[in-house]
Design a protein around this motif. Sequence first.
Motif, PDB file in Angstrom:
ATOM      1  N   LEU A  29       0.812  -1.227   0.000  1.00 33.43           N
ATOM      2  CA  LEU A  29       0.000   0.000   0.000  1.00 33.43           C
ATOM      3  C   LEU A  29       0.844   1.276   0.000  1.00 33.43           C
ATOM      4  O   LEU A  29       0.305   2.366  -0.100  1.00 33.43           O
ATOM      5  N   THR A  30       2.169   1.143   0.178  1.00 44.66           N
ATOM      6  CA  THR A  30       2.975   2.373   0.205  1.00 44.66           C
ATOM      7  C   THR A  30       3.885   2.497  -1.010  1.00 44.66           C
ATOM      8  O   THR A  30       4.816   3.287  -1.014  1.00 44.66           O
ATOM      9  N   HIS A  31       3.591   1.711  -2.041  1.00 42.62           N
ATOM     10  CA  HIS A  31       4.420   1.834  -3.239  1.00 42.62           C
ATOM     11  C   HIS A  31       4.279   3.204  -3.893  1.00 42.62           C
ATOM     12  O   HIS A  31       3.228   3.835  -3.829  1.00 42.62           O
ATOM     13  N   VAL A  32       5.383   3.632  -4.527  1.00 42.91           N
ATOM     14  CA  VAL A  32       5.292   4.733  -5.479  1.00 42.91           C
ATOM     15  C   VAL A  32       5.675   4.136  -6.830  1.00 42.91           C
ATOM     16  O   VAL A  32       6.082   2.973  -6.894  1.00 42.91           O
ATOM     17  N   LEU A  33       5.545   4.908  -7.894  1.00 46.53           N
ATOM     18  CA  LEU A  33       5.780   4.320  -9.217  1.00 46.53           C
ATOM     19  C   LEU A  33       7.178   3.721  -9.334  1.00 46.53           C
ATOM     20  O   LEU A  33       7.359   2.668  -9.940  1.00 46.53           O
ATOM     21  N   ALA A  34       8.174   4.388  -8.715  1.00 48.26           N
ATOM     22  CA  ALA A  34       9.544   3.898  -8.843  1.00 48.26           C
ATOM     23  C   ALA A  34       9.700   2.516  -8.223  1.00 48.26           C
ATOM     24  O   ALA A  34      10.359   1.638  -8.779  1.00 48.26           O
ATOM     25  N   THR A  35       9.084   2.305  -7.042  1.00 50.26           N
ATOM     26  CA  THR A  35       9.241   0.998  -6.396  1.00 50.26           C
ATOM     27  C   THR A  35       8.319  -0.031  -7.040  1.00 50.26           C
ATOM     28  O   THR A  35       8.648  -1.212  -7.085  1.00 50.26           O
ATOM     29  N   LEU A  36       7.208   0.436  -7.548  1.00 44.00           N
ATOM     30  CA  LEU A  36       6.272  -0.507  -8.172  1.00 44.00           C
ATOM     31  C   LEU A  36       6.903  -1.151  -9.408  1.00 44.00           C
ATOM     32  O   LEU A  36       6.730  -2.355  -9.651  1.00 44.00           O
ATOM     33  N   GLY A  37       7.647  -0.366 -10.160  1.00 40.30           N
ATOM     34  CA  GLY A  37       8.329  -0.907 -11.337  1.00 40.30           C
ATOM     35  C   GLY A  37       9.237  -2.057 -10.942  1.00 40.30           C
ATOM     36  O   GLY A  37       9.255  -3.107 -11.590  1.00 40.30           O
ATOM     37  N   ILE A  38       9.944  -1.890  -9.823  1.00 37.06           N
ATOM     38  CA  ILE A  38      10.842  -2.952  -9.362  1.00 37.06           C
ATOM     39  C   ILE A  38      10.038  -4.163  -8.901  1.00 37.06           C
ATOM     40  O   ILE A  38      10.402  -5.308  -9.139  1.00 37.06           O
ATOM     41  N   ARG A  39       8.909  -3.890  -8.261  1.00 35.86           N
ATOM     42  CA  ARG A  39       8.092  -4.993  -7.772  1.00 35.86           C
ATOM     43  C   ARG A  39       7.657  -5.889  -8.932  1.00 35.86           C
ATOM     44  O   ARG A  39       7.757  -7.109  -8.872  1.00 35.86           O
ATOM     45  N   TYR A  40       7.190  -5.247 -10.015  1.00 33.33           N
ATOM     46  CA  TYR A  40       6.769  -6.040 -11.176  1.00 33.33           C
ATOM     47  C   TYR A  40       7.939  -6.804 -11.764  1.00 33.33           C
ATOM     48  O   TYR A  40       7.786  -7.939 -12.200  1.00 33.33           O
ATOM     49  N   LEU A  41       9.121  -6.158 -11.754  1.00 36.03           N
ATOM     50  CA  LEU A  41      10.310  -6.848 -12.277  1.00 36.03           C
ATOM     51  C   LEU A  41      10.555  -8.121 -11.494  1.00 36.03           C
ATOM     52  O   LEU A  41      10.831  -9.177 -12.043  1.00 36.03           O
ATOM     53  N   ARG A  42      10.425  -7.988 -10.175  1.00 41.36           N
ATOM     54  CA  ARG A  42      10.706  -9.160  -9.338  1.00 41.36           C
ATOM     55  C   ARG A  42       9.648 -10.226  -9.522  1.00 41.36           C
ATOM     56  O   ARG A  42       9.860 -11.392  -9.215  1.00 41.36           O
ATOM     57  N   LEU A  43       8.470  -9.819  -9.984  1.00 41.60           N
ATOM     58  CA  LEU A  43       7.414 -10.796 -10.286  1.00 41.60           C
ATOM     59  C   LEU A  43       7.540 -11.280 -11.723  1.00 41.60           C
ATOM     60  O   LEU A  43       6.612 -11.886 -12.244  1.00 41.60           O
ATOM     61  N   ASP A  44       8.665 -10.942 -12.367  1.00 43.34           N
ATOM     62  CA  ASP A  44       8.908 -11.349 -13.756  1.00 43.34           C
ATOM     63  C   ASP A  44       7.911 -10.756 -14.732  1.00 43.34           C
ATOM     64  O   ASP A  44       7.648 -11.339 -15.787  1.00 43.34           O
ATOM     65  N   ALA A  45       7.269  -9.640 -14.391  1.00 38.29           N
ATOM     66  CA  ALA A  45       6.344  -9.000 -15.324  1.00 38.29           C
ATOM     67  C   ALA A  45       7.039  -7.793 -15.934  1.00 38.29           C
ATOM     68  O   ALA A  45       6.765  -6.649 -15.585  1.00 38.29           O
ATOM     69  N   VAL A  46       7.989  -8.079 -16.843  1.00 35.64           N
ATOM     70  CA  VAL A  46       8.794  -7.003 -17.407  1.00 35.64           C
ATOM     71  C   VAL A  46       7.926  -5.974 -18.125  1.00 35.64           C
ATOM     72  O   VAL A  46       8.115  -4.765 -17.986  1.00 35.64           O
ATOM     73  N   ASN A  47       6.936  -6.463 -18.864  1.00 32.01           N
ATOM     74  CA  ASN A  47       6.106  -5.520 -19.626  1.00 32.01           C
ATOM     75  C   ASN A  47       5.307  -4.614 -18.697  1.00 32.01           C
ATOM     76  O   ASN A  47       5.171  -3.421 -18.931  1.00 32.01           O
ATOM     77  N   LEU A  48       4.836  -5.152 -17.558  1.00 31.97           N
ATOM     78  CA  LEU A  48       4.122  -4.318 -16.583  1.00 31.97           C
ATOM     79  C   LEU A  48       5.070  -3.302 -15.962  1.00 31.97           C
ATOM     80  O   LEU A  48       4.720  -2.138 -15.761  1.00 31.97           O
ATOM     81  N   SER A  49       6.277  -3.772 -15.691  1.00 29.59           N
ATOM     82  CA  SER A  49       7.262  -2.883 -15.088  1.00 29.59           C
ATOM     83  C   SER A  49       7.538  -1.698 -15.993  1.00 29.59           C
ATOM     84  O   SER A  49       7.522  -0.548 -15.554  1.00 29.59           O
ATOM     85  N   MET A  50       7.766  -2.001 -17.260  1.00 32.25           N
ATOM     86  CA  MET A  50       8.051  -0.928 -18.206  1.00 32.25           C
ATOM     87  C   MET A  50       6.834  -0.024 -18.361  1.00 32.25           C
ATOM     88  O   MET A  50       6.947   1.199 -18.438  1.00 32.25           O
ATOM     89  N   ALA A  51       5.666  -0.642 -18.382  1.00 37.09           N
ATOM     90  CA  ALA A  51       4.441   0.148 -18.530  1.00 37.09           C
ATOM     91  C   ALA A  51       4.278   1.091 -17.343  1.00 37.09           C
ATOM     92  O   ALA A  51       3.786   2.211 -17.478  1.00 37.09           O
ATOM     93  N   THR A  52       4.712   0.648 -16.150  1.00 40.58           N
ATOM     94  CA  THR A  52       4.639   1.511 -14.960  1.00 40.58           C
ATOM     95  C   THR A  52       5.468   2.774 -15.170  1.00 40.58           C
ATOM     96  O   THR A  52       5.021   3.891 -14.892  1.00 40.58           O
ATOM     97  N   ILE A  53       6.681   2.516 -15.674  1.00 40.54           N
ATOM     98  CA  ILE A  53       7.570   3.659 -15.889  1.00 40.54           C
ATOM     99  C   ILE A  53       6.961   4.603 -16.930  1.00 40.54           C
ATOM    100  O   ILE A  53       6.924   5.829 -16.753  1.00 40.54           O
TER     101      ILE A  53
END
Lengths: 352, 290
Positions: B246-270
């Motif tokens: 609940l305390t993510h910001v866009l910068a940390t959320l991108g990393i979170r998706y990366l760690r979940l192997d969702a590269v496309n979501l991560s990039m889309a976040t950015i």
Amino acid sequence: MAEVEIREVRKSFGRLEVLHGVSIGIQDGEFVILVGPSGCGKSTLLRMVAGLEDITRGEIRIGTRVVNDMPPKERDIAMVFQNYALYPHMTVAENMAFSMRLRRARQAEIDTRVKRAAEILGLSALLDRHPRELSGGQRQRVAMGRAIVRDPQVFLFDEPLSNLDAKLRVAMRAEIKELHQRLGTTTIYVTHDQVEAMTMADRIVVMRDGVVEQMGAPLELYDQPDNIFVAGFIGSPAMNLLAGQVEADGFRTEGGLKLPIERVPAGWIGRRALYGVRPEHIELRDDGVPVEVLVVEPTGSETLIMVRNGAAQLGCLFRSRILPQPGETIRIAPNPALVHLFDAETERRLVH
Amino acid sequence: MNDIAVYEADLATKRVRRRWSAWEVWGVALLVPYVLVFLLFVIYPVAYGFWLARDPQAYVALFEDPIFVRAVFNTLVFILVGVNLKMMIALLLSGFFVHERLWIRWLSVLFILPWAVPSIPTILSLRFMLNPEWGLVNQLIFRLTAEDGPNWLNDPSLGLTFAILVHIWKSLPFWTLVLVSGRLAISRDLYEAAAVDGAGRIQQFRFITWPSMSTLYITCLLLSMIWTLGDFNSVYLLTGGGPADLTHVLATLGIRYLRLDAVNLSMATIVSAMPIVLPLVYFMMKRLSR
Ligand SMILES: Nc1ncnc2c1ncn2[C@@H]1O[C@H](COP(=O)(O)OP(=O)(O)O)[C@@H](O)[C@H]1O
Ligand SMILES: [Mg+2]
């Protein structure tokens, strides 16, 4: 308008004392000029009157109020700074209106006062400009306008003309003097330029190293300098000062030159003294002392000639247009009635 | 073709025919490495990122993810509240640090420390201090009041607040110094003239300081907002995005998706941060080019 009384004022910055007990009484409506070489404490004293420096010891009174512990805004003074200190983001009109605006004056009154000040100073066409769009002389005028609009008890000026070129300085000098005659506000004006002091002041205060050397009307200081510092500082070109000793029939310089004295001061025969004579008080005379011409500087109306006799050098100012060649010998004689004698040790004037 | 175009075409043909001068050869030789580095390390990664984020499905998934919506909200709070608060404090503090006193000089050296020390150990140690069971803060509270302190980082609002505070603590010195230099550029005479004119402290700020500083202040504000979008440490090291993401910001959320192997979501976040970044960059460039 008000009188200002500065009594036994001292100022120290840390352990360094820069004013060593200064007392000056300034009458209501008087134009007083503090003059002295750079670093003698003129600005410091002025800033203490303004409330921008605190007073280490002594007392300053404006009107009937002792202002020692009063912030600047309660002192009812206006100050013109050396580099004008105009507010860069305000127009000329806003600069001038600022103090009244802070005092919540009515807009109509602000407008009339600004308009009148602008008329007095010839700024009417510039009211909407910003300071950066003005020349040095115009900025100077705005700084004065800002002071006038206040209609304060006392005007304080800190070398207001020193950033202007020579010609403008002369013009502004006359203008400030005229302004003072018109408004009659008590004014304290600081300068290191003795010509400014001589031409503008009702009274001059000569300062050196944090003490007052002499106070008086301009011509009083010129005619009766109390000591050799004032003698050398007031008057241009500067007074000639020659070391030597008093004799029964005149003054003999160290170089053996015999110079006339009107009246030998009692008890001074044989004692060491300084002989002071202003360049304009030296005449060409056939029975004068012979001197060698070094440099001739004709200005048209007068001629300044530097001469030498042995080690002694003298400046002479002649009304007549004489043009001797360097190396030539001329004969000169000081006017004995206008000669000054100073004690060689105390450097004070001998009464005679 | 109009005259100017003809003229330019004419010049161009002349230029081709003429041999290059030594200056021009040097100019080009010195420029080429920069252009290559720029292409390789700026244009290529950005373009590649956009290429990875090209799948429209990723955006649909992203916008349906409540964590993303929350992260956008947190990012806006971070930037609008956090950065503004920080810059206002910096503006206030800069007024204190311009005073010429020896002890203030020394204090300012101490004050720089948070900015100068590395983030990872300091932010982690703050995190340990705030640990509800064995952290220094709650131990103190327990010792003084005999009651348990709040569960600091397990509360999403408190967690985000602390992340913002950490961010302020960390970058406040830098911005304070920048604003100090801005204040030092203002002539002391102006304050003295204003004091004689009757201005008190607040009026001096309003009529002298602020008009001289506003351009610098707003430039700093924009720049800090842009940088803060990329501030990953304050949140990641303190709360790790938790509790419950609940305390993510866009910068940390991108990393979170990366760690979940969702590269496309991560990039889309950015990429989805672009609507915030681009206007800021635009205003920034516009200010700088004035
Ligand atoms: N803020 C200050 N701190 C320390 N010394 C000062 C300060 N202001 C002035 N002085 C010293 O006080 C003396 C008088 O300075 P000032 O009043 O500015 O001289 P003036 O205006 O006659 O040229 C100088 O020696 C100067 O170095
Ligand atoms: Mg001075």
